[in-house]
Design an enzyme around this catalytic site. Structure first.
Site, mmCIF file in Angstrom:
data_model
loop_
_atom_site.group_PDB
_atom_site.id
_atom_site.type_symbol
_atom_site.label_atom_id
_atom_site.label_comp_id
_atom_site.label_asym_id
_atom_site.label_seq_id
_atom_site.Cartn_x
_atom_site.Cartn_y
_atom_site.Cartn_z
ATOM 1 N N SER A 648 0.839 -1.199 0.000
ATOM 2 C CA SER A 648 0.000 0.000 0.000
ATOM 3 C C SER A 648 0.876 1.253 0.000
ATOM 4 O O SER A 648 1.588 1.517 -0.963
ATOM 5 C CB SER A 648 -0.956 -0.044 1.191
ATOM 6 O OG SER A 648 -1.977 0.912 1.063
ATOM 7 N N ASP A 721 -9.211 -4.945 -5.767
ATOM 8 C CA ASP A 721 -8.828 -3.993 -4.709
ATOM 9 C C ASP A 721 -9.894 -2.908 -4.562
ATOM 10 O O ASP A 721 -10.128 -2.123 -5.472
ATOM 11 C CB ASP A 721 -7.473 -3.360 -5.044
ATOM 12 C CG ASP A 721 -6.865 -2.607 -3.878
ATOM 13 O OD1 ASP A 721 -7.617 -2.198 -2.972
ATOM 14 O OD2 ASP A 721 -5.632 -2.426 -3.873
ATOM 15 N N HIS A 755 -7.546 -5.585 -1.306
ATOM 16 C CA HIS A 755 -6.329 -4.820 -0.988
ATOM 17 C C HIS A 755 -5.313 -5.690 -0.252
ATOM 18 O O HIS A 755 -4.111 -5.601 -0.483
ATOM 19 C CB HIS A 755 -6.702 -3.603 -0.147
ATOM 20 C CG HIS A 755 -5.574 -2.652 0.065
ATOM 21 N ND1 HIS A 755 -4.930 -2.011 -0.967
ATOM 22 C CD2 HIS A 755 -4.963 -2.220 1.204
ATOM 23 C CE1 HIS A 755 -3.975 -1.230 -0.489
ATOM 24 N NE2 HIS A 755 -3.972 -1.350 0.827
#
Length: 779
Positions: A648, A721, A755
């Protein structure tokens, strides 16, 4: 390509048995235990999914997508140590939402079925389980599936019968059109929003529900209130009244359902409307600051120590902290019969954060300010709303060394929490992590209400790392505690605060004995401008820095923004904590002979009026340079085999490090964002929009610097995601740029993954990709 598996040493760290659920009942001699699920398979992730209004809904089961239940539930009697399985359950069944009745005489829960959730319960005396009604609960919007309103009666939401066929097929009748409102307001890059009138119809179909009351003892069932899209219902402590949030149309195409237009209603025990408190428009135009809020009433909740007093807050600054205001928020309340005008209560100088109720002359509230990282804890008198609050603690939340801890609460049998007091109500209880230069030492203190004197009752002492969880409601001398050491995994105990007596609840073995004797060193070093940096250096068993041959190193980090350089260097871990190895972390590569520099410090400091992002690139370079030089100086790292990675925001960092340094042999960036113009209304700690500081957004986009990325870069991303800002297109576009520029890169898109990655096949393949990338093995 088919799914691949990493080397056996790494693969063996993936599918370890997770810790079970431990859940005390009101009778603290009884504890429910249930086994947690391991990783789902790819086939399980392929279950149907509707992306609507910020949610992912499984249309077959009317539940949030991806939820998986517990199995093998049983009850342990702490007096005898005996464990008894719940009886009459379906073989191989999975269950969720275990809930104790107020007196602890019954347990209710839901059975997962292919067509939805089914309500079940059992008396704790017999543990004979029975179902209640069909598998038709509606949990599409998430949250609680049911709530006890008495020892035998629960309130739950069910689907609307005979509501017609699901509008699965969209009929095109024209274009989808949206107009601007003419109002300024900023929304982050929300995902899975409504896109068309067909989406509106599908969302309405799956979200609409009818509340029912179900008597678990007699089987009697009856409808309660009117059907609708009900996002929340919460009972008053005396269970005579309820506050309900009912979503209204038109639905927004700009925000998730939690910010849709709605009605706030007060209902009686029979579900009759007593009062419509307010009707709120969609919260589409919240001002930019992180502590900005809607100008309409918000945060409706019952006062926990009162039979039925409903509170809410209203911003006094228009919801925008850029506006000058003596007070940011004010509380208002109503009580039965809920007529007349709302009564004003305490005014808050900063933004309303949280309240802990105690009694008529004692409540604690927290208000806060983002700009100066300030958090103030105040005492006030609910029964004397005109009396000014008194400051207890006024702290900078970045200053971990001076964190006084949190005031503890206990949960009453009406399911509402109140402040835990001692010595006939004259003292409160504080619990904290106890950060300090020598490492964290969690503690429990008493706080004398009249004088403010603090007295330490208990503290973790090396070589153990112990930490309090919560106090037992009706036995407040006892608290739930975890205990671990560097080489001993966490186990859990009940401990008596006064006598020191303990009851051991678990006896888990070391989950990866092959790594028990690996080395962990808490490194400290300085970057060029004097900022103190730290990180966790893990090396294989037998490795001796300066004597053994240097190792390949995998470095992993996640940037953190600070307003104070000194506070950025504070110690927030303990050298006595057990090293947990998650397959999503870099630590599995310790088993493959790598040194792993985990969580190496990546502070981004913006002191005074300077925003951290103005020097983000320069500071990540300084942080990485200091870390690499330290590893080489110690004789740990082979300079030609140092790799860097992150997930991330850590992926965003990784791309910048490869573009702006030549320190690394390669990088691994998972689920990142690389083009900040695609997140134009802020990201991470950035409050300013693209149109306010376009140069900053462009400079901070690794995509813009793709021509400078010369070290090989592995990009991994979940194809589904749903995280704000990290759309899969972020990785796709960066890879396309690197490909066209003749760079060395690889893009791996994991089917059905979000994610973070869930399926065992995905995690094993991810580790294979990472191992192959850093060892340069051929596929």
């Amino acid at each position: 390509m088919t799914y691949q598996t990493p080397s056996p040493a790494i693969a063996s760290l993936v599918n370890l048995k997770p810790d079970p659920l431990l859940f005390f009942g009101p009778d603290r001699n009884l504890m429910l235990i249930a086994e947690r699920p391991s990783y789902p398979s790819i086939e399980e992730l392929r279950e149907p999914k509707l992306k609507l209004a910020g949610r992912q809904i499984n249309p077959a089961t009317y539940t949030p997508y991806g939820h998986r239940g517990y199995h093998a539930p049983r009850l342990r009697d702490l007096r005898t140590g005996e464990e008894t399985p719940l009886k009459n359950l379906p073989e191989n069944g999975t269950f969720r939402s275990f809930t104790w009745s107020p007196s602890g005489t019954r347990i209710a829960f839901c059975l997962n079925t292919p067509t939805g959730l089914q309500l079940w319960s059992c008396p704790t005396e017999t543990l004979e389980c029975t179902p209640h009604g069909p598998a038709d609960l509606n949990n599409s919007l998430g949250g609680y599936t049911f709530e006890f309103v008495s020892d035998d009666v629960v309130m739950t939401k069910r689907r609307i019968p005979n509501s017609g066929e699901s509008p699965d097929e969209a009929v095109v009748t024209g274009p989808n059109v949206q107009d601007t409102s003419g109002k300024e307001g900023r929304n982050r890059t929300y995902t899975n929003l409504l896109q068309s009138q067909h989406d509106v119809e599908v969302f309405r179909y799956y979200a609409t529900a009818q509340i029912w009351l179900v008597n678990l003892a007699t089987g009697e069932e009856k409808k309660w209130g009117e059907p609708g899209i009900i996002s929340g219902v919460k009972s008053s402590p005396d269970k005579k009244y309820f506050v309900a949030v009912r979503i209204t149309e038109p639905f927004s195409f700009s925000v998730p359902f939690e910010k849709f237009a709605d009605r706030i209603e007060i209902l009686d025990a029979e579900g009759n409307l007593i009062r419509l408190l307010c009707e709120r428009p969609a919260r589409e135009h919240i001002p930019a600051p992180f502590d900005a809020v809607a100008s309409t009433p918000r945060r409706f909740s019952w006062r926990s120590d009162h039979p039925a007093q409903l509170y809410w807050s209203v911003a006094q600054d228009g919801g925008d902290t850029r506006n000058e205001a003596e007070f940011r928020d004010q509380l208002f309340y109503l009580e039965p019969p809920f007529t007349g005008e709302p009564q004003p209560s305490i005014k808050m100088p900063l933004r309303y954060g949280a309240i802990r109720w105690g009694r008529g002359d004692l409540a604690i509230f927290i208000d806060w300010s983002y700009k100066d990282r300030r958090q103030v804890t105040r005492r006030w008198w609910p029964d004397s709303p005109d009396r000014p609050a008194e400051v207890i603690f006024d702290q900078n939340w970045e200053d971990d060394y001076n964190d006084p801890g949190n005031f503890m609460t206990i949960t009453q049998r009406n399911d509402h929490s109140v402040l835990l007091t001692r010595d006939e109500g004259t003292k409160l209880v504080l619990a904290g992590i106890g950060h300090g230069p020598e490492g964290s030492q969690p503690f429990i203190d008493t706080y004398e209400i009249a004088t403010g004197n603090i007295n330490r009752l208990w503290q973790s002492t090396p070589p153990l790392f112990e930490y309090p969880g919560y106090f037992l409601d009706e036995h407040p001398d006892w608290f739930f505690m975890g205990r671990e050491q560097t080489t001993e995994r966490p186990n859990f105990f009940l401990r008596n605060l006064i006598t020191g007596e303990e009851i051991q609840l678990t006896d888990y073995e070391h989950p990866y004995p092959q790594l028990r004797d690996a080395n962990l060193e808490k490194l400290e070093y300085l970057r060029e401008d004097g900022v103190q940096l730290r990180g966790d250096l893990h090396t294989p068993q037998g490795f001796v820095a300066g004597e053994s041959d240097p190792l390949p190193v995998f470095m992993w980090a996640y940037p953190q923004e600070y307003k104070d350089a000194e506070k950025a260097g504070q110690v927030t871990t303990s050298p006595h904590q057990f090293t947990r190895i998650s397959p999503l972390s870099p630590l599995p590569f310790l088993a493959a002979g790598f040194a792993v520099f985990d969580d190496f410090a990546m502070p981004i400091v913006g002191e005074g009026d300077q925003e951290p992002n103005e020097t983000f690139i320069e500071q990540v370079q300084l942080n990485a340079k200091a870390a690499v030089e330290k590893l080489i100086e110690l004789g740990v790292a082979d300079p030609e085999r140092i790799y860097v990675g992150g997930h991330s925001y850590g992926a965003f960092m990784t791309a910048h490090l490869l573009a702006h340094t030549d320190l690394f042999a390669g990088g691994i960036a998972r689920s990142g964002a690389y083009n900040r113009t695609l997140t134009p209304f802020g990201f991470q700690a950035e409050e300013r929009s693209f149109w306010e500081v376009p140069d900053t957004y462009i400079k901070l986009s690794p995509f813009v610097h793709a021509d400078k990325i010369d070290a090989p870069l592995l990009l991994i991303h979940g194809e589904e995601d749903a995280n704000s800002g990290t759309y899969p297109v972020q990785s796709k576009r960066l890879f396309a740029a690197l490909n066209s520029l003749g760079k060395t890169a690889r893009l791996c898109l994991l089917p059905h993954e979000d994610h973070s990655y869930a399926a065992e096949e995905s995690i094993l393949h991810m580790l294979w990709e990472m191992e192959r990338w850093m060892t340069k093995e051929e596929a």
